[in-house]
Scaffold this motif. Sequence first.
Motif, PDB file in Angstrom:
ATOM      1  N   LEU A 154       0.828  -1.205   0.000  1.00 49.09           N
ATOM      2  CA  LEU A 154       0.000   0.000   0.000  1.00 49.09           C
ATOM      3  C   LEU A 154       0.866   1.261   0.000  1.00 49.09           C
ATOM      4  CD1 LEU A 154      -2.958   0.833   0.080  1.00 49.09           C
ATOM      5  CD2 LEU A 154      -2.863   0.785   2.550  1.00 49.09           C
ATOM      6  N   ILE A 157       1.670   2.278  -3.503  1.00 46.87           N
ATOM      7  CA  ILE A 157       0.470   2.733  -4.210  1.00 46.87           C
ATOM      8  C   ILE A 157       0.079   4.132  -3.742  1.00 46.87           C
ATOM      9  CG2 ILE A 157      -1.984   2.261  -4.543  1.00 46.87           C
ATOM     10  CD1 ILE A 157      -1.239  -0.740  -4.193  1.00 46.87           C
ATOM     11  N   LYS A 158       0.099   4.324  -2.428  1.00 42.55           N
ATOM     12  CA  LYS A 158      -0.325   5.617  -1.885  1.00 42.55           C
ATOM     13  C   LYS A 158       0.679   6.713  -2.241  1.00 42.55           C
ATOM     14  CE  LYS A 158      -4.178   4.869  -0.585  1.00 42.55           C
ATOM     15  NZ  LYS A 158      -5.284   5.635  -1.157  1.00 42.55           N
ATOM     16  N   GLU A 161       0.011   7.629  -5.806  1.00 49.44           N
ATOM     17  CA  GLU A 161      -1.252   8.357  -5.905  1.00 49.44           C
ATOM     18  C   GLU A 161      -1.072   9.814  -5.479  1.00 49.44           C
ATOM     19  OE1 GLU A 161      -4.731   6.935  -3.544  1.00 49.44           O
ATOM     20  OE2 GLU A 161      -4.732   5.367  -5.074  1.00 49.44           O
TER      21      GLU A 161
ATOM     22  N   ILE B 209      -7.673  -3.071  -1.071  1.00 49.69           N
ATOM     23  CA  ILE B 209      -7.349  -1.748  -0.552  1.00 49.69           C
ATOM     24  C   ILE B 209      -8.661  -1.028  -0.338  1.00 49.69           C
ATOM     25  CG2 ILE B 209      -6.282   0.451  -1.087  1.00 49.69           C
ATOM     26  CD1 ILE B 209      -4.328  -1.119  -2.836  1.00 49.69           C
ATOM     27  N   PRO B 229      -7.022   5.031   4.171  1.00 46.13           N
ATOM     28  CA  PRO B 229      -6.864   3.765   3.465  1.00 46.13           C
ATOM     29  C   PRO B 229      -6.416   2.646   4.400  1.00 46.13           C
ATOM     30  CG  PRO B 229      -5.009   5.201   2.994  1.00 46.13           C
ATOM     31  CD  PRO B 229      -5.890   5.946   3.947  1.00 46.13           C
ATOM     32  N   LEU B 231      -5.348  -1.776   4.159  1.00 47.77           N
ATOM     33  CA  LEU B 231      -5.133  -2.929   3.286  1.00 47.77           C
ATOM     34  C   LEU B 231      -5.561  -4.176   4.044  1.00 47.77           C
ATOM     35  CD1 LEU B 231      -3.858  -4.101   0.655  1.00 47.77           C
ATOM     36  CD2 LEU B 231      -1.764  -4.335   1.934  1.00 47.77           C
TER      37      LEU B 231
END
Lengths: 262, 447
Positions: A154, A157-158, A161, B209, B229, B231
């Motif tokens: 993550l 990905i974050k 982004e 996610i 967010p 996961l």
Amino acid sequence: MPSPLIDRISVDLGAQEPWPKDVKLFQPYEIEQILLPDNANCLAVQAFLKMCNLDFQVEPRPNAEFMSPTGRVPFIKVGRFVTAELEGIVQFVNGKGISLTDKLDNELKSDLRAYMTLVRNVIEIAELYICWVDKETYNEVTNVRNGSVYPWPLNHIKNREKRNQVIKKLKVLNWYNKTIEEVYQEVENCCEALNVRLDNKHYFFGDKPTELDALVFGHLFTIITTPLPRTDLVEIVRRYPTLIDLVKRIEIEYFKKDVKVT
Amino acid sequence: MGIVHAKVPDEAGSNISKFAKQTGLSEHSSKPDIREIDLETVQVRVDKINVDGLGRTKNDIVEDCIRDLFTARDFQDVLLKAHKARVKLDELGCFKNIGVYIDTSKGSNATKDGLEVTFDVKEFKRITGGVSTHIGNNEGALMVGMRAPNIFGRGERVQQRPVFTASILQAHSEWPNSGYKLLERGLLLDLGFHSNSLFKHNLQWEGIIRDLSTLTRTSSFDVREQSGPSLKSSVKHILSMDLRDDLIFPNSGSLVQLTSELAGIGGNVGFLKNELFLQENYSLFEDIVLQTSLMVGYLSSVSKDKRITIADRCYLGGPLSVRGFETRGVGPHSDGDALGANAYWAAGVHLFTPLPFRPGKGGFGELFRTHFFANAGNVGNLNLAKLNNTDLLEAFRTNVRISYGLGVALRLGNMARLEVNYCFPIRYDKGDQTHPGVQFGIGIQFL
């Protein structure tokens, strides 16, 4: 479902109550997570609340950015109401009859707004540029810190982004295609303008601090004290000793710690 | 089957046409000669079976399906067995299209009564994909899915044999009763298999996610705190035994469904959630069915540094669970937003009858049922490890919510049910959100 109008009314109603004791200021973790621009904004709000002599507690949260009603840090929680960013918080505090600018006339007030916009549109954007566009800073600092609160994968990905978001914003403002030298030049011009405005006064608008002082303090103090691979920004700010003095003054007066700016 | 009417291609037809030419009449009124052949008396032997169009499908599983055809002794038998073989091949799930051609056997090795059967098959592509809409309990979702049928050449997609599905999903859901919205993006792998003819297992892995955010500015701060967010990587096992005679309005039979989900293998969400759903149907009179159902769930944390978010917790209330309450209306709330809890139980008793005076009996009327129901349940936070048995019983008994009512249920296709009920909540807690009066519900699984 509550309509935006009801939102508005309830926020206004909340504003009429006196300042409660359990006000909390939410921001990301200072040591391992927060980035230069966010840190500057958080510090600016802290300085502003201290200047207004309002009590608050700093509450670090890894997801502060997502908890914020505007998606940006910091935000404060007063009773049931949440308000984000310096402008919103200044307005909210004004709504309670507390203001740092009530002695200024209209012309000075519009001056103050203009300088605040200048700082936001130049120094903050330059900080974003350095954190997210400059490869060295991004790889060594931003990437690690921004992703520190997420599990793999993550974090990648974050980071991506967020970086795309920032780049989009910089493109809209026509900053993305600037070279780093041009960015430094912009910051230098801004510091010069602030220096002229300060003109050896105690604060920007006389003897009493305003939200502009809080904002400038937040940004310059963070720039001076944050270790980054590139030190050019610090050197630019150091060329303006009067601004450094202002930062020291606010630090001593409102944060009561020794300044390690030298 | 058994008798074939066949035209004899003899001279009769050509004679007529000659005659027609000679006389200038173009009348084809005379009947062709019809002969009846009893197929059972036609002795044949299947010499050869061809399967055209095999690519990666292995020979052995195809051979298993068609071998039986060689034992056919007469023509009727050939037709029946060819049909059976075709059904078997279809069940393999490897082929899009299957054509069967029967011809007399030709060539050097042909016997006198020899036949040659050709199966013309067309295999599925290695990977097939699709976009499907999918309707769940009070929600709709658009799913983009991909599957790889027959990946190893032995029909690995067959019911009663393991079915493997992989889906990439993006789902957006809004929960006004809890004040949050959720965007989920991720991967779902599902392996479905039967351990015997009764028990169906689904073993799933989810890597998702999730972006959680507040729905409005006035959402409770307890919900706001959860934003951001996360996961989730979880393994889920669903065991179900469905002995009901109908999915929507069963007359008899029972359903047992046991779901266990362990999250926290990677990611930052960790919990263990066990849920049980039981349903039992008894046919009292010919069309009057008594249905009892029970659901129980318990959520426990597995590690201190893994979170349990508001989206993982257990909720109760609404037209699909305890009727007469708002969706998620039972249990802890903060500023009107349901926060959920870690344990729940709910039970329901229904009496299903056909519509009064039975309009549209045997046809349209069968889509409807009237029902009388009583629901009870409770949801709350409790720690099983710290409770002894009497405490547990006490926790189950205190604060039980009860509602009853009556309504009409409508069958939607063979997969969903629509209910319009008039509900009377009679026992509820101060913080609950009740929904007395008319309540609509649409969904797949009802309490």
